[in-house]
Design a protein around this motif. Structure first.
Motif, PDB file in Angstrom:
ATOM      1  N   SER A   1       0.833  -1.204   0.000  1.00 43.41           N
ATOM      2  CA  SER A   1       0.000   0.000   0.000  1.00 43.41           C
ATOM      3  C   SER A   1       0.868   1.255   0.000  1.00 43.41           C
ATOM      4  N   ASN A   2       0.244   2.377  -0.283  1.00 42.09           N
ATOM      5  CA  ASN A   2       0.914   3.677  -0.248  1.00 42.09           C
ATOM      6  C   ASN A   2       0.811   4.221   1.175  1.00 42.09           C
ATOM      7  N   VAL A   3       1.979   4.400   1.813  1.00 44.90           N
ATOM      8  CA  VAL A   3       2.044   4.814   3.213  1.00 44.90           C
ATOM      9  C   VAL A   3       2.258   6.326   3.289  1.00 44.90           C
TER      10      VAL A   3
ATOM     11  N   GLY B   1      -0.382   5.973   8.269  1.00 42.38           N
ATOM     12  CA  GLY B   1      -1.375   5.039   7.752  1.00 42.38           C
ATOM     13  C   GLY B   1      -1.094   4.711   6.299  1.00 42.38           C
ATOM     14  N   HIS B   2      -2.034   4.030   5.686  1.00 38.80           N
ATOM     15  CA  HIS B   2      -1.891   3.642   4.284  1.00 38.80           C
ATOM     16  C   HIS B   2      -3.256   3.639   3.614  1.00 38.80           C
TER      17      HIS B   2
ATOM     18  N   ASN C   1      -4.666   1.195   1.802  1.00 37.47           N
ATOM     19  CA  ASN C   1      -5.260  -0.139   1.603  1.00 37.47           C
ATOM     20  C   ASN C   1      -5.150  -0.654   0.172  1.00 37.47           C
ATOM     21  N   ALA C   2      -4.277  -0.067  -0.631  1.00 39.25           N
ATOM     22  CA  ALA C   2      -4.131  -0.503  -2.025  1.00 39.25           C
ATOM     23  C   ALA C   2      -3.285  -1.780  -2.093  1.00 39.25           C
ATOM     24  N   GLY C   3      -3.522  -2.572  -3.109  1.00 37.08           N
ATOM     25  CA  GLY C   3      -2.691  -3.747  -3.364  1.00 37.08           C
ATOM     26  C   GLY C   3      -3.154  -4.980  -2.624  1.00 37.08           C
ATOM     27  N   PHE C   4      -2.537  -6.106  -2.979  1.00 42.12           N
ATOM     28  CA  PHE C   4      -2.853  -7.395  -2.377  1.00 42.12           C
ATOM     29  C   PHE C   4      -2.219  -7.464  -0.993  1.00 42.12           C
ATOM     30  N   GLY C   5      -2.942  -7.964  -0.024  1.00 43.18           N
ATOM     31  CA  GLY C   5      -2.397  -8.086   1.336  1.00 43.18           C
ATOM     32  C   GLY C   5      -2.005  -6.738   1.892  1.00 43.18           C
ATOM     33  N   ALA C   6      -2.945  -5.805   1.881  1.00 44.37           N
ATOM     34  CA  ALA C   6      -2.646  -4.421   2.232  1.00 44.37           C
ATOM     35  C   ALA C   6      -2.308  -4.211   3.707  1.00 44.37           C
ATOM     36  N   SER C   7      -2.799  -5.086   4.596  1.00 46.32           N
ATOM     37  CA  SER C   7      -2.547  -4.864   6.022  1.00 46.32           C
ATOM     38  C   SER C   7      -1.042  -4.839   6.285  1.00 46.32           C
ATOM     39  N   TRP C   8      -0.638  -4.083   7.310  1.00 50.72           N
ATOM     40  CA  TRP C   8       0.772  -3.812   7.561  1.00 50.72           C
ATOM     41  C   TRP C   8       1.027  -3.828   9.060  1.00 50.72           C
ATOM     42  N   PHE C   9       2.080  -4.530   9.477  1.00 48.61           N
ATOM     43  CA  PHE C   9       2.439  -4.567  10.895  1.00 48.61           C
ATOM     44  C   PHE C   9       3.580  -3.588  11.121  1.00 48.61           C
ATOM     45  N   LEU C  10       3.237  -2.437  11.687  1.00 51.87           N
ATOM     46  CA  LEU C  10       4.223  -1.387  11.961  1.00 51.87           C
ATOM     47  C   LEU C  10       4.804  -1.599  13.350  1.00 51.87           C
TER      48      LEU C  10
END
Length: 113
Positions: free
Chosen positions: A30-32, A79-80, A82-91
């Protein structure tokens, strides 16, 4: 002084280091974006982009911005889109450094965004 006669505040170089956690599926395509808030103002929304594959598992990505002096940094909003496959992100965490004064601020997250 700008051409319109209004003085502008000096720009300060800030380094933003973003650590993605070491979890299965932690990375995102995703775009962050980030907003940095200090007692003297905020950075406005800044997109964190660059060459290579960013925000991958257990990886630190480094970005540089010239921003007005924000003073003592109080909080961030990251944040991001939500674009793309598997958009979730562990920061895991974000570190911000004022490269003029070398002062650092640490923002721990440790969760999925």
């Amino acid at each position: 002084v700008l051409a319109d006669g209004i003085a502008s505040l000096p720009l300060v170089p800030y380094k933003i280091e973003v650590l993605t956690g070491d979890r299965r599926g932690a990375g995102t395509d995703s775009n962050v974006h980030i907003v940095v808030y200090g007692d003297a103002g905020d950075s406005g929304k800044r997109v964190l982009d660059g060459p290579g594959n960013l925000f991958e598992r257990n990886q630190t990505d480094v970005f540089g911005f010239n921003i007005i002096d924000l003073g003592d940094i109080k909080k961030i909003r990251i944040g991001h889109d939500n674009a793309g496959f598997g958009a979730s992100w562990f920061l895991e965490k974000v570190t911000i450094t004022n490269e003029k004064t070398e002062q650092k601020w640490f923002f721990l997250c440790g969760k999925w965004l």
